[in-house]
Design an enzyme around this catalytic site. Sequence first.
Site, PDB file in Angstrom:
ATOM      1  N   CYS A 354      -7.218  -3.911   3.781  1.00  0.00           N
ATOM      2  CA  CYS A 354      -6.448  -3.150   3.011  1.00  0.00           C
ATOM      3  C   CYS A 354      -4.990  -3.585   2.754  1.00  0.00           C
ATOM      4  CB  CYS A 354      -5.994  -1.700   3.700  1.00  0.00           C
ATOM      5  SG  CYS A 354      -7.580  -1.223   4.269  1.00  0.00           S
ATOM      6  N   GLU A 355      -4.967  -4.794   2.257  1.00  0.00           N
ATOM      7  CA  GLU A 355      -3.646  -5.596   1.708  1.00  0.00           C
ATOM      8  C   GLU A 355      -4.170  -6.161   0.288  1.00  0.00           C
ATOM      9  OE1 GLU A 355      -0.840  -7.116   3.601  1.00  0.00           O
ATOM     10  OE2 GLU A 355      -1.349  -5.322   4.691  1.00  0.00           O
TER      11      GLU A 355
END
Length: 424
Positions: A354-355
Site C-alpha cells: 500500500c505505497e
Amino acid sequence: MVNKFYPETFLKEPEPTIGGVNISYLGEKYGTPLYILDKKTLVIQAQKYINSWKTYYKNEYKVLFAVKALPVLEVIRIFHNLGLGILVSTGGELYISRAAGVNPQSIYFHGNAKTLKELEYAINENIAGIIIDNFDEFEKIKYLVNKKNTRTNVLVRIIPNIEVKTHTSIRTGQTDTKFGLPIVQAYDLIKKILQEKNLNFKGIHSHIGSQIFDITAYVKLAEVLSEVYKDLKDSTKVQEMSIGGGLGVAYTSEDNPPEVEDLAKEVSAKFKETVGHSFTIICEPGRSLVGRAGITLYRIESRKELPNVRKYVAVDGGMSDNIRPSLYGAKYSALVISKDQNHVTTYSIAGKHCESGDILIKDFIDSWPKVGDYLITFTTGAYNFSMFTWYNATLRPAIVLVDNGEDKLIVKRDSYEDLLRGQI
Ligand SMILES: Cc1ncc(COP(=O)(O)O)c(C=O)c1O
C-alpha cells in the site's frame, strides 16, 4: 547473449532453469514470492576472492563474508566451509553466525552503535576482532574487559576521506559520515588502546561504500592505509588492515562491475610499492559474493492499462521482499515466463503493497503477461531477504537453494501464525 546479471547456471531457453531445475516447477512446488539461490554462483564468487588474494598478495589474507547481505545459516556454512570468515554488525548477526557453526576466531564485529550487551556477547564468544568505531565504544569495551579480566583483540575504523560514485545512502568513506573516526582522532584512540593491558591492538579498518565499480577508489584507499601504517610504525605493529567490502554487481546490462581479480591485483600492487605486504590483508565482500546468485520468482496477480498514461503489471510481492527500488531507486532486470511471447510492450512492474512507490521496475519491456504467469527479477541475492519488511503483515518468502538438478529448502516461508509471534 548471456547477461551479466544471470546466475552462473541460469538458462533462458528452452524454458528458464537455474541449477538444472525448471523455475516454473519451483514456483509450483514452493509457491511465490520465492527467493532462489544458485549454489554454483556462491561458490565461484568465493573462490574468485580466495584465488585472487592468494595469487597477488604475498602474505596472509582473510576474506570475510559481510553477513548482513544474506544472513542465512546454509549460506554462511557454504562460505565458512570454503575458508571464509564472517563480518557481523550486530549481536543478531553474531548469533546467526555462531548458530551456523562459525569458529569465533573467524568472526569480526563492526558497527557504529554497538550496545554494552552486544560487546559483552562478542567478548564472551572470544571473536577474532572488535572493530572500534568511536571513543564511547572504547570506554564500553575497556569497562567490560577489565571487569572480566579478559583480553580482546581490537581494530580501529578510520574515515579515509575517499568519495566514491555510488548512492549517497551506501557511501561511507567521505569526510562527513557516521562510520569511523577521522585519522587524527583514530591515532588518539590507538594511543589509549595501547595503554590498556586487556586490549590487543590488531590493526586498521576501513570501508568506502557499496556497489562500487571503480577500482581506483580502492587503490586510493590503499595509499591512505599505507600512510597510516607508516605513521603508526614507531608506536606499534599494525598486524591487520581491512579494505572493507563494496565491490559492485550488475543489476542491469548497463552495469559494468570490475573483476574481483583486478581488485586484489591493483590493491596488492599499491601496497607492494608503498609499505610491502607486511600485514594481513582483510576484505569484506557482501553483495559481490551473493548478489548475482539470487533471483526472485513472483506470480502475476493483476494488470491494468491507464489510457495514454501507463500499463501496470502487479506481482504478489514487492517492497517487502525487495525494498531497494523504493529505498534508493535501485534498478533491476526481469524476465516474464509466458507462453505468449508475441505481444511485447512497455509497462511498470508494481508490488502489492500500500505505497505508490512500491514499483519494482518502472519501464520494463517484455511480453504482456497473463495473470498466473511467472516473473523473475535478477540479482536479488544481496540485501533483499536481509532487508525484508513485514509491512502489510506480509509473509517472508522461502529460500530455495539449487545445485546440480536438485532443489533444497533452506528458509521456510512464514505462516500466518508467525505474524503473531511475540504479540500479546
Ligand atoms: C564495514 C562493512 N564491510 C563490508 C560491507 C559489505 O559491503 P558490500 O555488500 O557492498 O560488499 C559493509 C556493507 O555495508 C560494511 O558496512
